[in-house]
Design an enzyme around this catalytic site. Structure first.
Site, PDB file in Angstrom:
ATOM      1  N   ASP A  29      -7.939  -5.514   0.291  1.00 34.00           N
ATOM      2  CA  ASP A  29      -8.400  -6.327  -0.832  1.00 34.00           C
ATOM      3  C   ASP A  29      -7.999  -7.790  -0.728  1.00 34.00           C
ATOM      4  O   ASP A  29      -8.499  -8.620  -1.475  1.00 34.00           O
ATOM      5  CB  ASP A  29      -7.838  -5.764  -2.145  1.00 34.00           C
ATOM      6  CG  ASP A  29      -8.457  -4.425  -2.463  1.00 34.00           C
ATOM      7  OD1 ASP A  29      -9.643  -4.266  -2.157  1.00 34.00           O
ATOM      8  OD2 ASP A  29      -7.760  -3.556  -3.001  1.00 34.00           O
ATOM      9  N   HIS A  49       0.855  -1.186   0.000  1.00 31.72           N
ATOM     10  CA  HIS A  49       0.000   0.000   0.000  1.00 31.72           C
ATOM     11  C   HIS A  49       0.881   1.224   0.000  1.00 31.72           C
ATOM     12  O   HIS A  49       1.943   1.216   0.624  1.00 31.72           O
ATOM     13  CB  HIS A  49      -0.894   0.004   1.255  1.00 31.72           C
ATOM     14  CG  HIS A  49      -2.050   0.918   1.145  1.00 31.72           C
ATOM     15  ND1 HIS A  49      -1.952   2.262   1.420  1.00 31.72           N
ATOM     16  CD2 HIS A  49      -3.322   0.697   0.756  1.00 31.72           C
ATOM     17  CE1 HIS A  49      -3.127   2.820   1.219  1.00 31.72           C
ATOM     18  NE2 HIS A  49      -3.980   1.900   0.815  1.00 31.72           N
TER      19      HIS A  49
HETATM   20  N1  ACO Z   1       4.027  -7.459  -4.650  1.00 28.41           N
HETATM   21  C1  ACO Z   1       5.373  -7.508  -4.793  1.00 28.41           C
HETATM   22  N2  ACO Z   1       6.182  -6.447  -4.702  1.00 28.41           N
HETATM   23  C2  ACO Z   1       5.600  -5.264  -4.429  1.00 28.41           C
HETATM   24  C3  ACO Z   1       4.208  -5.117  -4.251  1.00 28.41           C
HETATM   25  C4  ACO Z   1       3.414  -6.279  -4.359  1.00 28.41           C
HETATM   26  N3  ACO Z   1       2.086  -6.230  -4.192  1.00 28.41           N
HETATM   27  N4  ACO Z   1       3.923  -3.844  -3.993  1.00 28.41           N
HETATM   28  C5  ACO Z   1       5.083  -3.184  -4.006  1.00 28.41           C
HETATM   29  N5  ACO Z   1       6.098  -4.043  -4.269  1.00 28.41           N
HETATM   30  C6  ACO Z   1       7.533  -3.741  -4.303  1.00 28.41           C
HETATM   31  C7  ACO Z   1       7.921  -3.047  -5.610  1.00 28.41           C
HETATM   32  O1  ACO Z   1       8.323  -3.955  -6.590  1.00 28.41           O
HETATM   33  C8  ACO Z   1       9.047  -2.166  -5.132  1.00 28.41           C
HETATM   34  O2  ACO Z   1      10.184  -2.969  -4.966  1.00 28.41           O
HETATM   35  P1  ACO Z   1      11.647  -2.395  -5.369  1.00 28.41           P
HETATM   36  O3  ACO Z   1      11.880  -1.234  -4.459  1.00 28.41           O
HETATM   37  O4  ACO Z   1      12.550  -3.531  -5.155  1.00 28.41           O
HETATM   38  O5  ACO Z   1      11.534  -1.975  -6.821  1.00 28.41           O
HETATM   39  C9  ACO Z   1       8.622  -1.740  -3.725  1.00 28.41           C
HETATM   40  O6  ACO Z   1       7.768  -2.803  -3.262  1.00 28.41           O
HETATM   41  C10 ACO Z   1       7.865  -0.425  -3.686  1.00 28.41           C
HETATM   42  O7  ACO Z   1       6.802  -0.511  -4.641  1.00 28.41           O
HETATM   43  P2  ACO Z   1       6.089   0.730  -5.284  1.00 28.41           P
HETATM   44  O8  ACO Z   1       5.360   0.301  -6.506  1.00 28.41           O
HETATM   45  O9  ACO Z   1       7.061   1.865  -5.398  1.00 28.41           O
HETATM   46  O10 ACO Z   1       5.075   1.114  -4.124  1.00 28.41           O
HETATM   47  P3  ACO Z   1       3.833   2.057  -4.285  1.00 28.41           P
HETATM   48  O11 ACO Z   1       3.618   2.669  -2.946  1.00 28.41           O
HETATM   49  O12 ACO Z   1       3.960   2.970  -5.433  1.00 28.41           O
HETATM   50  O13 ACO Z   1       2.662   1.031  -4.652  1.00 28.41           O
HETATM   51  C11 ACO Z   1       0.712  -0.280  -4.634  1.00 28.41           C
HETATM   52  C12 ACO Z   1       1.558   0.772  -3.888  1.00 28.41           C
HETATM   53  C13 ACO Z   1       0.349   0.226  -6.023  1.00 28.41           C
HETATM   54  C14 ACO Z   1      -0.578  -0.506  -3.853  1.00 28.41           C
HETATM   55  C15 ACO Z   1       1.531  -1.590  -4.726  1.00 28.41           C
HETATM   56  O14 ACO Z   1       1.884  -2.061  -3.440  1.00 28.41           O
HETATM   57  C16 ACO Z   1       0.805  -2.679  -5.525  1.00 28.41           C
HETATM   58  O15 ACO Z   1       0.881  -2.702  -6.742  1.00 28.41           O
HETATM   59  N6  ACO Z   1       0.087  -3.622  -4.803  1.00 28.41           N
HETATM   60  C17 ACO Z   1      -0.662  -4.638  -5.477  1.00 28.41           C
HETATM   61  C18 ACO Z   1      -1.996  -4.080  -5.905  1.00 28.41           C
HETATM   62  C19 ACO Z   1      -2.931  -3.869  -4.740  1.00 28.41           C
HETATM   63  O16 ACO Z   1      -3.132  -4.738  -3.890  1.00 28.41           O
HETATM   64  N7  ACO Z   1      -3.538  -2.669  -4.729  1.00 28.41           N
HETATM   65  C20 ACO Z   1      -4.534  -2.330  -3.717  1.00 28.41           C
HETATM   66  C21 ACO Z   1      -4.096  -1.144  -2.945  1.00 28.41           C
HETATM   67  S1  ACO Z   1      -5.249  -0.870  -1.634  1.00 28.41           S
HETATM   68  C22 ACO Z   1      -6.578  -0.136  -2.356  1.00 28.41           C
HETATM   69  O17 ACO Z   1      -6.557   0.509  -3.347  1.00 28.41           O
HETATM   70  C23 ACO Z   1      -7.847  -0.364  -1.659  1.00 28.41           C
END
Ligand code: ACO
Length: 433
Positions: A367, A309
């Site tokens: 979720d 998140h």
């Molecule tokens: N699975 C694996 N790795 C992940 C995930 C994940 N779900 N989320 C983040 N990471 C990793 C990224 O690869 C990144 O790693 P790195 O630094 O080695 O490159 C690091 O964690 C940071 O990720 P970002 O994408 O920069 O984090 P951001 O805060 O932008 O993303 C997000 C947040 C979009 C929610 C992300 O965690 C994601 O895609 N999650 C999966 C989708 C999801 O469940 N969304 C629901 C959000 S809650 C809602 O809307 C109700």
């Protein structure tokens, strides 16, 4: 809305030979903010913050999140206390008005919502224009936008009474629209709302009853539905809420703004994640497949959906309540040993103890368990985000109304770091190449 922020000194910013004192503003809790409103005028520089990771775009008194501690408060009340002791309509009142209602205020509010649940009869024909296999979120975007064509007597945003009526209309009609989107996709007749039932029970009836037989709403599912609505009611300045605020900043009517929010929510990184999380659990299938799947996540071939998140760097407090609801629903109508639930619980344990996820502070979000719960309740996957939109409508409206009442708000107009061609002269086509 009068600003409640207090002054907290200033920070000095130096750019080359120019320096500027930036006022520090303090909220009631949470990080201080640097007031950079005069930055461009006084230094000719912008700030750069794609994704708004360090930018407070507004002042708000509705919802507070401490992502490091895993805290979510609505008007000061922790989400788990609301989920345990309140109901969705009471939470709606709280979000819109700032305080929990007295008994008489609640009664009046419930009456106002209940008596706005019907749609204009002509509105039903609107659904017939969609293909039967349309995604219900596509129908939601269109249908909610169309509300402004049917209820233009409540689109004057300068009139507080019209703002209240449009808020009540949307909270009341969203379940009716969502249920129709579902009924249309399965080819069943639309079911009219009933005023003698709770908000959640009425919605379940409109989704699952058919004229051919009696339908009794299961109280366990009614409570679970209501709790799911509470958990999704608001979440501060997320992507869809910011979309609603940005759309509203131009003076667009509230129905159009909420339609914009629904469009944004649809994306798989936001509200669409519940659908993706269930698909992922099905793809994994059994606990034995988890290590292979986790290896793929670490190789960055895909993400663990329902995990991570932008704000929570700890367990999403909503996910805890959702896991509890999943258990209650499965005990009532499904199998508490449901293989997908087992996969989810085991995946969670593995991820919580794995360095890759610990280092990146990736925890289950709301979720992760909502898909299993909604699926056991009888909802098809493509309805999951629709239910999210239904519940989030009150949050969007509360935030939109707060923005309209905030004298410091202007039309949202971000700037950019331009890296394209500088000015050059037009070349006639015969001289190009
Ligand atoms: N699975 C694996 N790795 C992940 C995930 C994940 N779900 N989320 C983040 N990471 C990793 C990224 O690869 C990144 O790693 P790195 O630094 O080695 O490159 C690091 O964690 C940071 O990720 P970002 O994408 O920069 O984090 P951001 O805060 O932008 O993303 C997000 C947040 C979009 C929610 C992300 O965690 C994601 O895609 N999650 C999966 C989708 C999801 O469940 N969304 C629901 C959000 S809650 C809602 O809307 C109700």
């Amino acid at each position: 809305m009068k600003s409640q922020a207090t002054a907290g000194g200033s920070a000095k910013l130096t750019i080359g030979d120019r320096s500027l004192d930036l006022p520090i503003l303090k909220g009631s809790t949470g990080p201080d903010v640097l007031d950079i409103r005069k930055l461009y005028a006084e230094t000719d520089a912008f700030t750069y913050d794609p994704g708004f990771t360090s930018t407070a775009a507004c002042e708000s008194a509705i919802t507070f999140i401490d992502g490091d501690k895993g805290v979510l408060l609505h008007r000061g009340y922790p989400i788990d206390q609301l989920a345990q002791n309140s109901n969705f309509l009471e939470v709606c009142y709280l979000l819109l008005n700032g305080e929990l209602p007295t008994a008489s205020e609640y009664e009046r509010f419930e009456h106002n919502i209940t008596y706005h649940t019907m749609l204009h009869e002509q509105f039903d024909r609107f659904f017939l224009g969609f293909r039967r296999d349309a995604h219900p979120m596509a129908i939601m975007v269109g249908a909610v936008g169309a509300l402004s064509a049917f209820y233009h007597d409540s689109t004057d945003i300068q009139d507080p009474e019209q703002r209240t009526i449009s808020a009540h209309r949307m909270i009341a009609k969203m379940p009716t629209i969502a249920a129709r989107a579902y009924k249309y996709s399965v080819g069943q007749p639309f079911v009219y709302p009933r005023n003698d039932e709770s908000y959640a029970a009425n919605f379940l009836r409109m989704c699952f009853s058919v004229p051919a037989e009696d339908y009794v709403v299961n109280p366990v599912l009614e409570r679970a539905m209501d709790r799911i609505f509470i958990l999704h009611a608001d979440h501060e300045q997320n992507a869809s809420t910011s979309t609603v605020r940005l759309a509203g900043s131009s003076g667009a009517n509230p129905f159009a703004c909420i339609a914009a929010g629904i469009a944004c929510l649809w994306g798989p990184s936001h509200g669409g994640a519940n659908e993706e999380a269930l698909k992922m659990l099905k793809q994994i299938g059994t606990p034995e497949q988890i290590p292979e799947y986790v290896a793929g996540v670490k190789d960055r071939r895909y993400r663990l959906m329902g995990f991570g998140h932008r704000v929570y760097k700890n367990y999403d407090p909503r996910a805890k309540v959702m896991q509890q609801s999943a258990e209650e629903v499965l005990r009532e109508v499904g199998d508490p040993n449901d293989p997908l639930f087992q996969v989810a619980k085991e995946l969670e344990q593995i991820a919580l103890h794995d360095e890759f996820f610990i280092e990146r502070k990736l925890y289950p979000n709301v979720d992760f368990y909502s898909g299993i719960t909604l699926s056991a309740m009888g909802f098809p996957t493509d309805m999951f985000t629709v239910l999210f939109a239904l519940a989030r409508t009150v949050g969007w409206i509360a935030q939109w109304a707060e923005m309209i009442e905030d004298p410091s708000q202007k039309i949202g107009r971000p700037r950019q770091l331009y890296t394209g061609q500088p000015m050059r002269d037009f070349t006639p086509i015969e001289q190009r190449g």
